[in-house]
Design an enzyme around this catalytic site. Structure first.
Site, PDB file in Angstrom:
ATOM      1  N   ASP A  30       0.856  -1.012  -0.009  1.00 56.81           N
ATOM      2  CA  ASP A  30       0.022   0.228   0.017  1.00 56.81           C
ATOM      3  C   ASP A  30       1.007   1.234   0.017  1.00 56.81           C
ATOM      4  O   ASP A  30       1.937   1.314   0.559  1.00 56.81           O
ATOM      5  CB  ASP A  30      -0.971   0.096   1.323  1.00 56.81           C
ATOM      6  CG  ASP A  30      -2.099   0.900   0.875  1.00 56.81           C
ATOM      7  OD1 ASP A  30      -3.066   0.245   1.046  1.00 56.81           O
ATOM      8  OD2 ASP A  30      -1.948   2.058   0.742  1.00 56.81           O
ATOM      9  N   ASN A 227     -23.941  -8.607  -7.754  1.00 61.51           N
ATOM     10  CA  ASN A 227     -24.419  -7.556  -6.997  1.00 61.51           C
ATOM     11  C   ASN A 227     -25.588  -6.905  -7.244  1.00 61.51           C
ATOM     12  O   ASN A 227     -26.622  -6.523  -6.523  1.00 61.51           O
ATOM     13  CB  ASN A 227     -23.160  -6.519  -6.575  1.00 61.51           C
ATOM     14  CG  ASN A 227     -22.250  -7.183  -5.577  1.00 61.51           C
ATOM     15  OD1 ASN A 227     -22.465  -7.986  -5.188  1.00 61.51           O
ATOM     16  ND2 ASN A 227     -21.274  -5.910  -5.377  1.00 61.51           N
ATOM     17  N   CYS A 279     -20.716  -1.088  -1.655  1.00 63.97           N
ATOM     18  CA  CYS A 279     -20.543  -2.029  -2.748  1.00 63.97           C
ATOM     19  C   CYS A 279     -21.941  -1.689  -3.727  1.00 63.97           C
ATOM     20  O   CYS A 279     -21.764  -1.205  -4.949  1.00 63.97           O
ATOM     21  CB  CYS A 279     -20.461  -3.331  -2.421  1.00 63.97           C
ATOM     22  SG  CYS A 279     -19.002  -3.671  -1.645  1.00 63.97           S
TER      23      CYS A 279
HETATM   24  C1  UGA Z   1     -22.070  -7.182  -0.831  1.00 62.61           C
HETATM   25  C2  UGA Z   1     -22.374  -8.525  -1.210  1.00 62.61           C
HETATM   26  O1  UGA Z   1     -23.328  -9.219  -0.476  1.00 62.61           O
HETATM   27  C3  UGA Z   1     -21.084  -9.349  -1.438  1.00 62.61           C
HETATM   28  O2  UGA Z   1     -21.213 -10.578  -2.078  1.00 62.61           O
HETATM   29  C4  UGA Z   1     -20.165  -8.573  -2.314  1.00 62.61           C
HETATM   30  O3  UGA Z   1     -18.733  -9.073  -2.354  1.00 62.61           O
HETATM   31  C5  UGA Z   1     -19.916  -6.965  -1.572  1.00 62.61           C
HETATM   32  O4  UGA Z   1     -21.331  -6.440  -1.578  1.00 62.61           O
HETATM   33  C6  UGA Z   1     -18.879  -6.447  -2.634  1.00 62.61           C
HETATM   34  O5  UGA Z   1     -19.157  -6.160  -3.712  1.00 62.61           O
HETATM   35  O6  UGA Z   1     -17.903  -6.194  -2.218  1.00 62.61           O
HETATM   36  P1  UGA Z   1     -21.819  -6.119   1.641  1.00 62.61           P
HETATM   37  O7  UGA Z   1     -22.037  -4.654   0.831  1.00 62.61           O
HETATM   38  O8  UGA Z   1     -20.728  -5.946   2.374  1.00 62.61           O
HETATM   39  O9  UGA Z   1     -21.850  -7.380   0.679  1.00 62.61           O
HETATM   40  O10 UGA Z   1     -23.051  -6.493   2.506  1.00 62.61           O
HETATM   41  P2  UGA Z   1     -24.642  -7.286   2.103  1.00 62.61           P
HETATM   42  O11 UGA Z   1     -24.608  -8.023   3.257  1.00 62.61           O
HETATM   43  O12 UGA Z   1     -24.822  -7.523   1.126  1.00 62.61           O
HETATM   44  O13 UGA Z   1     -25.664  -5.876   2.523  1.00 62.61           O
HETATM   45  C7  UGA Z   1     -25.775  -4.810   1.790  1.00 62.61           C
HETATM   46  C8  UGA Z   1     -26.929  -4.103   2.225  1.00 62.61           C
HETATM   47  O14 UGA Z   1     -28.097  -4.566   1.966  1.00 62.61           O
HETATM   48  C9  UGA Z   1     -26.826  -3.645   3.719  1.00 62.61           C
HETATM   49  O15 UGA Z   1     -27.222  -2.302   3.807  1.00 62.61           O
HETATM   50  C10 UGA Z   1     -27.844  -4.488   4.244  1.00 62.61           C
HETATM   51  O16 UGA Z   1     -28.463  -4.042   5.357  1.00 62.61           O
HETATM   52  C11 UGA Z   1     -28.983  -4.664   3.153  1.00 62.61           C
HETATM   53  N1  UGA Z   1     -29.723  -5.779   3.226  1.00 62.61           N
HETATM   54  C12 UGA Z   1     -29.278  -7.012   2.879  1.00 62.61           C
HETATM   55  C13 UGA Z   1     -31.077  -5.725   3.294  1.00 62.61           C
HETATM   56  O17 UGA Z   1     -31.789  -4.439   3.558  1.00 62.61           O
HETATM   57  N2  UGA Z   1     -31.843  -6.838   3.303  1.00 62.61           N
HETATM   58  C14 UGA Z   1     -31.276  -8.021   2.993  1.00 62.61           C
HETATM   59  O18 UGA Z   1     -32.008  -9.102   2.974  1.00 62.61           O
HETATM   60  C15 UGA Z   1     -29.984  -8.091   2.818  1.00 62.61           C
END
Ligand code: UGA
Length: 478
Positions: A30, A227, A279
């Protein structure tokens, strides 16, 4: 194998310790020297379960740190690019960091290397990396580029890395694809899963992890499309939740009914205040831009984003409906991170809600298990916002309690204790963390997403004539 991982963000740092777990020697590169020094000292740049423990386990032996990319690139057999790809002006990903790294690698290498693209990037990025390296003097036979997108989630990143549903490896050189596959051998054959000192699996794991080999373009598209599809599921259930509210149905029942069709699947059907994070919002825009560039007008993605953008406003209307005017109301706010398990507040749907409530004159007392420091910075100029040391502390003398993040600890509160401190005996839950019957049994009213509002029989709201007239079950005395 010797790996160089360039970039110490979520993906880079987690992948680096994950590769150590799989038996490889890793140098983390980094250009931010002070950040590297902190990591070396065991201070993580973000909160993530298991991360600190693994950095401490490997730092100085299998895990080293460097700000000298050319020499790290020369010594490694595989160079993993995991630098940021922020959103550019029109939503497309800004690939300038990826290009800068490629140029530097091109000028440094003297023997065969595989360049692994792990940052989330638009289709054709591996092609551009290759071209940039050739233009910057790297001989064609001295490297190959492979796309190996990462699917880890913040909050469960280390476990996701070590127990993925699948590993995608895309490239046009068989030699390079095979080499990258061999890095994951212990996941593919399942031997890591029985490692006594390994990170505990999140579920019963049987056999190894499936590796999907594709073209480079295929792998790049799998990441963006995954995604976008997950974001679409969330917006879909949020739209269904609005209809449930209008007809008096319970979205949890509907989601469980839809999700038990194995073709649909039950995950990512939790309604709430909308998706956030670094993301989904960014990747949706980037994928939209990719499609536009490819000549396809992917309007579905616009709709997914606009349903998501409306969720905050819908939630605020709920708060107003529950509390009438907001000026000088005191609210306990639980959670500001974009989801539970992380201190990340980037694009958190909780942040604009907190701002709007403060703008309307509410006094807010915020508690978040991990994001307090970031919250203090974010809301430094808001004098009506204070921070509490626990959920109970935040609820002291508040009129009502508002839940904005799905932290596990918010789903297991001592509701009777909370009731004692809330003036209006009311929880407004933007994440549906509770079964309404449980909340009502503790003597609290419960307003949630896509479900009727529920109040105990002796709650003042249940006594008002309007509630009785309100034909459906918008306010139901239990
Ligand atoms: C997301 C993807 O799930 C990962 O597979 C991916 O690698 C990552 O983006 C990335 O591209 O780096 P992340 O953003 O860490 O992961 O979190 P998530 O668990 O996917 O949640 C994303 C958002 O959706 C959060 O705000 C969560 O609260 C919301 N969410 C999730 C909901 O509102 N309802 C759900 O049923 C699931």
């Amino acid at each position: 194998m010797k790996l160089a991982v360039v970039g110490t963000g979520y993906v880079g740092l987690v992948a680096a310790v994950g590769f150590c777990e799989l038996g490889h020697e890793v140098v983390c590169v980094d250009n931010d020297g002070p950040k590297l020094q902190k990591i070396r000292d065991g201070v993580m740049p973000f909160y993530e379960e298991h991360l600190q423990q693994l950095v401490r386990r490997y730092a100085g032996s299998m895990l080293t740190f460097s700000n000298d990319l050319p020499s790290a690139a020369r010594e490694a057999g595989v160079i993993v690019i995991a630098v940021g790809t922020p959103a550019g002006e029109n939503g497309e990903a800004d690939l300038s960091y990826v290009e800068a790294v490629s140029r530097e690698i091109a000028g440094a290498i003297t023997s065969y290397k595989v360049i692994v693209e792990k940052s989330t990037v638009p289709v054709y990025t591996s092609h551009w990396i290759r071209r940039s390296m050739l233009l910057n003097g790297a001989p064609a036979g001295l490297f190959d580029v492979v796309s190996n997108p990462e699917f880890l989630r913040e909050g469960t990143a280390v476990v996701d890395f070590l127990y993925p549903d699948r590993i995608v490896i895309g490239g046009d050189s068989q030699r390079a694809v095979d080499l990258v596959c061999s890095i994951y051998r212990r996941l593919e054959d399942g031997s890591y899963h029985s490692e006594p000192t390994g990170i505990t699996p999140p579920r019963q794991v049987q056999g190894g992890t499936r590796i999907i080999k594709t073209s480079a373009a295929g792998a790049e598209l799998i990441k963006h499309a995954s995604n976008a599809f997950l974001a679409m599921k969330i917006s879909f259930i949020n739209a269904v939740a609005s209809i449930c509210e209008a007809v008096g149905a319970d979205v949890s029942e509907v989601a469980s009914g839809i999700g038990s069709d194995s073709r649909i699947g039950s995950q990512f059907l939790r309604p709430g205040i909308g998706y956030g994070g670094s993301c989904f919002p960014k990747d949706l825009k980037a994928f939209r831009a990719v499609a536009r560039e490819a000549g396809y007008d992917f309007r579905l993605l616009d709709e997914v984003a606009s349903i998501n953008d409306e969720q905050g406003g819908r939630f605020l209307r709920k708060v107003r409906r529950a509390l009438w005017t907001l000026k000088d109301k005191k609210l306990a706010v639980l959670g500001i991170s974009f989801k539970g398990g992380t201190d990340d507040i980037r694009e958190s749907p909780a942040v604009p809600i907190v701002r709007a409530l403060a703008r309307e004159g509410c006094h807010l007392s915020i508690y978040d298990p991990a994001a307090m420091e970031r919250g203090r910075e974010e809301f430094a100029e808001c004098h009506t916002i204070s921070f509490s040391s626990s959920a109970y502390d935040s609820a002291k003398n508040a009129d009502a309690l508002v839940i904005l993040t799905d932290w596990d600890e918010f789903a297991t509160l001592d509701l009777k204790a909370i009731r004692e401190t809330l003036k209006y005996h009311l929880i407004i839950d933007g994440r549906n963390l509770y079964d309404p019957a449980e909340v009502v049994a503790s003597g609290l009213g419960y307003v949630s997403m896509g479900r009727p509002d529920f109040f105990p029989e002796n709650h003042p709201v249940a006594q008002s004539p309007e509630s009785k007239r309100n034909g459906m079950v918008a306010v139901r005395a239990v």
